[in-house]
Design a protein around this motif. Structure first.
Motif, PDB file in Angstrom:
ATOM      1  N   TRP A 337       0.823  -1.215   0.000  1.00  0.00           N
ATOM      2  CA  TRP A 337       0.000   0.000   0.000  1.00  0.00           C
ATOM      3  C   TRP A 337       0.854   1.261   0.000  1.00  0.00           C
ATOM      4  O   TRP A 337       0.438   2.307  -0.509  1.00  0.00           O
ATOM      5  CB  TRP A 337      -0.969  -0.014   1.175  1.00  0.00           C
ATOM      6  CG  TRP A 337      -2.206  -0.792   0.833  1.00  0.00           C
ATOM      7  CD1 TRP A 337      -2.478  -2.096   1.120  1.00  0.00           C
ATOM      8  CD2 TRP A 337      -3.323  -0.314   0.073  1.00  0.00           C
ATOM      9  NE1 TRP A 337      -3.695  -2.462   0.604  1.00  0.00           N
ATOM     10  CE2 TRP A 337      -4.244  -1.389  -0.043  1.00  0.00           C
ATOM     11  CE3 TRP A 337      -3.647   0.905  -0.510  1.00  0.00           C
ATOM     12  CZ2 TRP A 337      -5.454  -1.273  -0.717  1.00  0.00           C
ATOM     13  CZ3 TRP A 337      -4.855   1.030  -1.185  1.00  0.00           C
ATOM     14  CH2 TRP A 337      -5.743  -0.042  -1.288  1.00  0.00           C
ATOM     15  N   ILE A 340       1.430   1.733  -3.510  1.00  0.00           N
ATOM     16  CA  ILE A 340       0.201   2.222  -4.145  1.00  0.00           C
ATOM     17  C   ILE A 340       0.063   3.731  -3.958  1.00  0.00           C
ATOM     18  O   ILE A 340      -0.364   4.445  -4.880  1.00  0.00           O
ATOM     19  CB  ILE A 340      -1.029   1.479  -3.579  1.00  0.00           C
ATOM     20  CG1 ILE A 340      -1.024   0.024  -4.046  1.00  0.00           C
ATOM     21  CG2 ILE A 340      -2.331   2.171  -3.998  1.00  0.00           C
ATOM     22  CD1 ILE A 340      -2.086  -0.842  -3.394  1.00  0.00           C
ATOM     23  N   ILE A 341       0.441   4.241  -2.781  1.00  0.00           N
ATOM     24  CA  ILE A 341       0.408   5.694  -2.540  1.00  0.00           C
ATOM     25  C   ILE A 341       1.288   6.409  -3.558  1.00  0.00           C
ATOM     26  O   ILE A 341       0.872   7.387  -4.194  1.00  0.00           O
ATOM     27  CB  ILE A 341       0.879   6.018  -1.108  1.00  0.00           C
ATOM     28  CG1 ILE A 341      -0.156   5.581  -0.083  1.00  0.00           C
ATOM     29  CG2 ILE A 341       1.146   7.525  -0.957  1.00  0.00           C
ATOM     30  CD1 ILE A 341       0.278   5.805   1.356  1.00  0.00           C
ATOM     31  N   THR A 344      -0.207   6.164  -7.111  1.00  0.00           N
ATOM     32  CA  THR A 344      -1.445   6.948  -7.249  1.00  0.00           C
ATOM     33  C   THR A 344      -1.146   8.431  -7.400  1.00  0.00           C
ATOM     34  O   THR A 344      -1.641   9.092  -8.319  1.00  0.00           O
ATOM     35  CB  THR A 344      -2.354   6.715  -6.026  1.00  0.00           C
ATOM     36  OG1 THR A 344      -2.689   5.323  -5.937  1.00  0.00           O
ATOM     37  CG2 THR A 344      -3.637   7.537  -6.148  1.00  0.00           C
ATOM     38  N   THR A 373      -5.889   6.269  -0.428  1.00  0.00           N
ATOM     39  CA  THR A 373      -4.792   5.292  -0.329  1.00  0.00           C
ATOM     40  C   THR A 373      -3.984   5.501   0.948  1.00  0.00           C
ATOM     41  O   THR A 373      -3.484   4.545   1.537  1.00  0.00           O
ATOM     42  CB  THR A 373      -3.861   5.395  -1.550  1.00  0.00           C
ATOM     43  OG1 THR A 373      -3.270   6.711  -1.597  1.00  0.00           O
ATOM     44  CG2 THR A 373      -4.625   5.156  -2.834  1.00  0.00           C
ATOM     45  N   THR A 377      -3.569   2.790   3.941  1.00  0.00           N
ATOM     46  CA  THR A 377      -2.251   2.373   4.421  1.00  0.00           C
ATOM     47  C   THR A 377      -2.122   2.580   5.917  1.00  0.00           C
ATOM     48  O   THR A 377      -1.593   1.732   6.642  1.00  0.00           O
ATOM     49  CB  THR A 377      -1.143   3.156   3.695  1.00  0.00           C
ATOM     50  OG1 THR A 377      -1.310   3.006   2.290  1.00  0.00           O
ATOM     51  CG2 THR A 377       0.236   2.664   4.092  1.00  0.00           C
TER      52      THR A 377
END
Length: 430
Positions: A337, A340-341, A344, A373, A377
């Motif tokens: 995650w 992912i941050i 994104t 996100t 997280t």
């Protein structure tokens, strides 16, 4: 369940392990109900019985004497005898333990001050009041054709108060560091305190560009500290978990957490820009558009700083992971995650290079949606993905609250109506 068990242990006396066992090299602490607490005390400590005149000086009889005097003091309001017995217990603790084991008296006094001061509870209320008033004043100042001293002077005064609150916030974090002996971002409560501090730092970084962004950061700090005061977070000063006893705690966790502060302010500014879109009219559309463009530029800079810090923090985390677990990356839920941050916000920041998406509305919508996100997280992984290597940061899973669904739905509706307003007045300008 945990709290009920703790309460039961307190009533049973099991939690009151305040007496050091005599005659052993490694200090072992006893409660007054422990079987060893009935053994007579020997050596120099026996001297206190010349004053107390107990039949047999033991930890049990000493504590029993304290409770007896304390009960009498609640009726007479004279705590002299109870405090004297308490002083003897304190002297025994220091006499029978190594010098470096117990905190100094000055440090104890600092901890008492910290606990009584309720620094972050007070700051939560201060930030809440300041954000409400500052947002109103900033809106009036930005939407007015001429700047008024009746608005500017109170606004500057409140900004000064906010600066003092930020200094007090820093002071509170410094106290936690001094008292615990480690960086004050080792658990969820402390991380939220650092996030709110970082949000304020980001707001003050752009104070010359926009007073509205500073008002937004005060609101973000209030929301963050409000969350930290929730019962799921423990504000107590605690020992550092063994896995976190590393200098990487200072660098990795601080870098990641501070990035959340910058991204959190971006979320707030995105929300403000959406509300500004809703208040557009034919008369004020040019001025509102100008304010939105200004806040959008600040928002973009916030996200750039945030994603840089998040990227650096993730790399530092990989180095720490290699030292602790022997591998740099393992697709753990927290690691995934975090990636992912970065991905994104990288996509959001690059929308300005895509034809048709180079609009302030897109960057602000991205700031709002991207913060999901961060929340996933910081909160979701800790509560719902607790089998990874970062399980030490987890908490008891809770049911997703109804108010959160209402909030998410409200944000989506505001964004939809803001998009319609933006589209409407953009066509009028064309």
């Amino acid at each position: 369940d945990e709290r009920i068990n703790i309460c039961y242990m307190v009533f049973q006396g099991d939690m009151m392990k305040i007496f050091p066992q005599q005659g052993i090299a490694d200090t072992h602490w006893l409660s007054w109900t422990d079987s060893l607490a009935y053994l007579p005390l020997t050596g120099p400590v026996q001297a206190i019985n010349e004053d107390l005149q107990l039949n047999r000086l033991s930890y049990f009889s000493l504590y029993q004497k304290y409770l007896f005097e304390l009960k009498g003091a609640t009726l007479s309001n004279d705590y002299a005898e109870a405090n004297k017995v308490l002083g003897y217990i304190g002297n025994i603790q220091r006499q029978l333990t190594p010098k470096d084991l117990l905190p100094s008296k000055s440090k104890v006094n600092v901890e008492i001050y910290y606990n009584e001061a309720d620094i972050f509870i007070k700051l939560k209320n201060i930030y809440g009041i300041l954000s409400f008033v500052l947002i109103i004043l900033a809106f009036v100042d930005n939407l007015s054709a001429k700047r008024s001293k009746l608005v500017l002077y109170p606004m500057y005064a409140l900004i000064s108060v906010l600066a003092l609150a930020f200094i007090y916030h820093t002071f509170g974090m410094g106290l936690r560091w001094y008292l615990t002996g480690h960086a004050p971002w080792s658990n969820g409560y402390e991380a939220l305190i650092l996030v709110s501090w970082a949000g304020l730092l980001s707001g003050f970084s752009f104070i010359r560009s926009s007073k509205l962004s500073l008002a937004a950061t005060a609101l973000f700090a209030f929301c963050t500290l409000k969350t930290s005061s929730h019962s799921s977070y423990d504000p107590q000063l605690t020992n550092l978990q063994p896995v976190l006893k590393s200098y990487w705690l200072i660098f990795h966790v601080a870098t990641i957490t501070i990035s959340y502060g910058f991204l959190g302010l971006a979320f707030m500014l995105g929300g403000i820009n959406m509300l500004l879109n809703l208040f557009q009219t034919k008369k004020n559309t040019k001025r509102v558009k100008l304010i939105i463009e200004e806040l959008s530029s600040i928002n973009e800079l916030n996200m750039i700083i945030g994603v840089i810090l998040a990227t650096a923090g993730t790399f530092l985390g990989g180095i720490w992971a290699n030292e602790s677990w022997g591998r740099y990356w393992g697709w753990d839920a927290k690691e995934t995650w975090s990636l992912i941050i970065i991905m994104t916000y990288t996509i959001i920041l690059h929308t300005r290079f895509i034809p048709g998406l180079k609009k302030s509305f897109v960057i602000n919508a991205g700031a709002i949606l991207g913060f999901g996100t961060v929340l996933m997280t910081f909160i979701g992984v800790n509560y719902y993905f607790t089998k990874g290597m970062h399980s030490y940061a987890s908490g008891d899973a809770v049911i997703f609250p109804l108010w959160a669904w209402i909030f998410i739905l409200s944000v989506i509706l505001i964004m939809v109506f803001a998009w319609l307003q933006d589209r409407k007045y953009s066509k009028l300008e064309e």
